[in-house]
Write a protein that holds these residues in place. Structure first.
Motif, PDB file in Angstrom:
ATOM      1  N   MET A   1       0.842  -1.195   0.000  1.00  0.00           N
ATOM      2  CA  MET A   1       0.000   0.000   0.000  1.00  0.00           C
ATOM      3  C   MET A   1       0.883   1.255   0.000  1.00  0.00           C
ATOM      4  O   MET A   1       1.906   1.295   0.681  1.00  0.00           O
ATOM      5  CB  MET A   1      -0.917   0.008   1.236  1.00  0.00           C
ATOM      6  CG  MET A   1      -1.831   1.236   1.321  1.00  0.00           C
ATOM      7  SD  MET A   1      -2.858   1.273   2.807  1.00  0.00           S
ATOM      8  CE  MET A   1      -3.964  -0.092   2.452  1.00  0.00           C
ATOM      9  N   SER A   2       0.480   2.266  -0.753  1.00  0.00           N
ATOM     10  CA  SER A   2       1.224   3.519  -0.819  1.00  0.00           C
ATOM     11  C   SER A   2       1.242   4.200   0.535  1.00  0.00           C
ATOM     12  O   SER A   2       0.262   4.145   1.290  1.00  0.00           O
ATOM     13  CB  SER A   2       0.583   4.453  -1.849  1.00  0.00           C
ATOM     14  OG  SER A   2       1.041   5.776  -1.693  1.00  0.00           O
ATOM     15  N   GLU A   3       2.370   4.847   0.858  1.00  0.00           N
ATOM     16  CA  GLU A   3       2.452   5.569   2.138  1.00  0.00           C
ATOM     17  C   GLU A   3       1.562   6.810   2.146  1.00  0.00           C
ATOM     18  O   GLU A   3       1.380   7.434   3.187  1.00  0.00           O
ATOM     19  CB  GLU A   3       3.906   5.946   2.431  1.00  0.00           C
ATOM     20  CG  GLU A   3       4.571   6.768   1.347  1.00  0.00           C
ATOM     21  CD  GLU A   3       6.078   6.895   1.566  1.00  0.00           C
ATOM     22  OE1 GLU A   3       6.528   6.866   2.727  1.00  0.00           O
ATOM     23  OE2 GLU A   3       6.804   6.998   0.568  1.00  0.00           O
ATOM     24  N   TYR A   4       1.007   7.176   0.993  1.00  0.00           N
ATOM     25  CA  TYR A   4       0.095   8.316   0.928  1.00  0.00           C
ATOM     26  C   TYR A   4      -1.368   7.897   1.030  1.00  0.00           C
ATOM     27  O   TYR A   4      -2.249   8.745   1.208  1.00  0.00           O
ATOM     28  CB  TYR A   4       0.289   9.071  -0.392  1.00  0.00           C
ATOM     29  CG  TYR A   4       1.698   9.536  -0.628  1.00  0.00           C
ATOM     30  CD1 TYR A   4       2.232  10.606   0.086  1.00  0.00           C
ATOM     31  CD2 TYR A   4       2.502   8.914  -1.579  1.00  0.00           C
ATOM     32  CE1 TYR A   4       3.538  11.034  -0.130  1.00  0.00           C
ATOM     33  CE2 TYR A   4       3.799   9.337  -1.813  1.00  0.00           C
ATOM     34  CZ  TYR A   4       4.315  10.391  -1.087  1.00  0.00           C
ATOM     35  OH  TYR A   4       5.594  10.812  -1.300  1.00  0.00           O
ATOM     36  N   LYS A   7      -4.463   9.342   3.302  1.00  0.00           N
ATOM     37  CA  LYS A   7      -4.059  10.567   3.996  1.00  0.00           C
ATOM     38  C   LYS A   7      -4.691  11.799   3.339  1.00  0.00           C
ATOM     39  O   LYS A   7      -4.939  11.822   2.130  1.00  0.00           O
ATOM     40  CB  LYS A   7      -2.534  10.700   4.022  1.00  0.00           C
ATOM     41  CG  LYS A   7      -1.838   9.644   4.878  1.00  0.00           C
ATOM     42  CD  LYS A   7      -0.352   9.919   4.982  1.00  0.00           C
ATOM     43  CE  LYS A   7       0.359   8.843   5.818  1.00  0.00           C
ATOM     44  NZ  LYS A   7      -0.097   8.879   7.227  1.00  0.00           N
ATOM     45  N   ASP A  76      -4.258  15.179   7.797  1.00  0.00           N
ATOM     46  CA  ASP A  76      -2.969  14.619   8.196  1.00  0.00           C
ATOM     47  C   ASP A  76      -1.803  15.573   7.999  1.00  0.00           C
ATOM     48  O   ASP A  76      -0.708  15.342   8.524  1.00  0.00           O
ATOM     49  CB  ASP A  76      -2.687  13.344   7.397  1.00  0.00           C
ATOM     50  CG  ASP A  76      -3.739  12.280   7.646  1.00  0.00           C
ATOM     51  OD1 ASP A  76      -3.750  11.719   8.750  1.00  0.00           O
ATOM     52  OD2 ASP A  76      -4.557  12.031   6.736  1.00  0.00           O
ATOM     53  N   ARG A 310       5.847  15.737   1.700  1.00  0.00           N
ATOM     54  CA  ARG A 310       6.240  14.661   2.601  1.00  0.00           C
ATOM     55  C   ARG A 310       6.486  15.194   4.018  1.00  0.00           C
ATOM     56  O   ARG A 310       6.030  14.588   5.002  1.00  0.00           O
ATOM     57  CB  ARG A 310       7.481  13.949   2.066  1.00  0.00           C
ATOM     58  CG  ARG A 310       7.227  13.175   0.780  1.00  0.00           C
ATOM     59  CD  ARG A 310       8.458  12.383   0.336  1.00  0.00           C
ATOM     60  NE  ARG A 310       8.841  11.374   1.326  1.00  0.00           N
ATOM     61  CZ  ARG A 310       8.312  10.156   1.412  1.00  0.00           C
ATOM     62  NH1 ARG A 310       7.352   9.791   0.570  1.00  0.00           N
ATOM     63  NH2 ARG A 310       8.728   9.303   2.329  1.00  0.00           N
ATOM     64  N   LEU A 315       6.329  12.499   6.840  1.00  0.00           N
ATOM     65  CA  LEU A 315       7.085  11.436   6.184  1.00  0.00           C
ATOM     66  C   LEU A 315       8.542  11.846   6.025  1.00  0.00           C
ATOM     67  O   LEU A 315       8.865  13.034   6.013  1.00  0.00           O
ATOM     68  CB  LEU A 315       6.476  11.134   4.811  1.00  0.00           C
ATOM     69  CG  LEU A 315       5.009  10.689   4.805  1.00  0.00           C
ATOM     70  CD1 LEU A 315       4.500  10.555   3.382  1.00  0.00           C
ATOM     71  CD2 LEU A 315       4.839   9.374   5.567  1.00  0.00           C
ATOM     72  N   SER A 316       9.410  10.885   5.848  1.00  0.00           N
ATOM     73  CA  SER A 316      10.832  11.172   5.739  1.00  0.00           C
ATOM     74  C   SER A 316      11.175  11.752   4.368  1.00  0.00           C
ATOM     75  O   SER A 316      10.495  11.490   3.372  1.00  0.00           O
ATOM     76  CB  SER A 316      11.650   9.899   5.971  1.00  0.00           C
ATOM     77  OG  SER A 316      11.373   8.949   4.953  1.00  0.00           O
TER      78      SER A 316
END
Length: 411
Positions: A1-4, A7, A76, A310, A315-316
């Motif tokens: 799954m995408s980290e986005y 969100k 978020d 990000r 996010l990093s």
């Protein structure tokens, strides 16, 4: 799954220059909410969620953000692009417990006098400056310091009300022009430092500035439109030698530390005078003028908009993503027709078809009124050209500008 996935990101400001960031966020799979007081703002039309509130009205934006966060879906992250509203962004972030710079840092970034006072305390190289209490006070300061000086509103943006004071300028009129552009009714003056001016843009990670954005500002019309500072574009890479560029980047780092930005973005207006860099201003936001959305990616292949998306989501961001991938020439030039009513526009398609033209954008239409420029928002359009080197990029940009004719008639 995408980290986005799943969100939600709020953009404060939905103007045309914010649109590339809004579209990028949606392409990543984010649910994008945009706030703007103009229901017809381009960013609102492209958004998944719409909040109607002035970007400069912290309370109104907070109210709408809270409502959306509570009643529609959790937010978020929050950011802005090409809109000078870091205080609004920081207030929403603090209220909703989101990543962002401290509110007091954002407030300082929007107050040129408070910023300069902090820089002076921390030993950051800046021009001499002073608050101006009245037109009479300005006259006294001019007698004490001599000319030229720069007069500016403390809390305005986009060059509004900023003027170069020279012997032929009426100081009372200049003060009145400046103070009317200050929402808080505050004006300041500073020493005018001759020398090349530079725009920088940096992402700050763990207190360390990474500055892939570095452009020479073009002021060839500084005398034509005096006393106003009318910038007519920028060029990358800089003509400055490597040692001078590093001295500017080092000063950006020192200024960001002084301002208090340890994770986020800083946009610098810098000047190199007698071989020494000075900070004119430092903004805690992504730039406008297509600098971060187009010029920097074209010049060095670094995507600061993605980096800021990000960071805003917690996010990093990898340091290597902020390092130049290549270098090519980029030149942006603005179009300034004669003042009057626009009766025809010719040559736009010819300009678009020229080699190396990455953007042609006209911002006026027949029937619009073009006035004598007094700030950086007064142009009738722009072109962006790319080439293997800066000299060819400039040549291409100027050829495209010369291909476009905005015909006006007197009012």
């Amino acid at each position: 799954m995408s980290e986005y996935a799943g969100k939600t990101l709020l953009f404060v400001g939905g103007g045309m220059e914010a649109l590339p960031g809004i579209e990028k966020a949606r392409e990543l799979g984010l649910h994008v909410v945009v706030s703007d007081m103009n229901p017809q703002a381009p960013g609102l039309q492209a958004a998944d969620g719409r909040l109607i509130a002035s970007t400069y009205d912290v309370g109104a934006t907070l109210t709408e953000a809270r409502r959306y966060n509570r009643e529609v879906r959790p937010i978020d992250g929050v950011m802005c692009l090409a809109t000078d509203v870091p205080l609004t962004v920081a207030a929403v972030a603090a209220d909703l417990g989101l990543p962002g710079i401290p509110v007091e840092v954002a407030a300082r970034a929007m107050d040129k006098l408070a910023m300069k006072e902090k820089f002076a305390t921390d030993g950051v190289s800046i021009p001499w400056f002073s608050a101006v209490e009245s037109a009479e006070h300005l006259q006294t300061l001019v007698k004490e310091r001599g000319l030229p000086l720069v007069l500016k509103p403390v809390d305005s943006r986009g060059g509004r009300g900023v003027q170069r004071l020279t012997p032929e300028v009426n100081l009372v009129s200049a003060y009145e022009r400046a103070i009317v552009q200050s929402p808080g009714g505050r004006v300041m003056v500073e020493q005018y430092l001759p020398g090349p001016q530079i725009s920088t843009e940096s992402i700050v990670l763990d207190g360390i500035c990474h500055t892939p954005g570095f452009a020479d500002r073009n002021y060839e019309f500084i005398d034509r439109y005096a006393p106003h500072f009318i910038e007519n574009g920028g060029t990358m890479p800089s003509f400055l030698p490597g040692e001078a560029r590093e001295s500017v980047r080092d000063l950006v780092q020192k200024a960001a530390t002084s301002l208090g930005v340890t994770r986020g973005v800083v946009k610098g207006d810098m000047v190199l005078s007698d071989g020494k860099p000075y900070v004119i201003e430092l903004a805690a936001r992504l730039s406008g003028g297509w600098f971060c959305t187009h010029e920097i990616p074209l010049n060095v292949g670094v995507d600061l908009v993605l980096a800021m998306i990000r960071l805003s989501l917690g996010l990093s961001v990898e340091e290597k993503a902020l390092q130049p991938q290549f270098e090519q020439g980029v030149a942006l030039r603005l179009i300034f027709p004669e003042p009057g009513r626009v009766i025809a526009i010719e040559g736009e398609n010819t300009a678009r078809a020229l080699p190396g033209i990455a953007m042609v954008r006209l911002t006026v239409n027949p029937g619009d009124i073009v006035r004598l420029p007094t700030d950086s928002n007064a142009s009738a359009g722009l072109v962006i050209a790319v080439a293997d080197n800066r000299e060819e990029a400039i040549r291409r940009a100027e050829k495209a500008v010369n291909a476009i004719t905005v015909k006006t008639e007197g009012l």
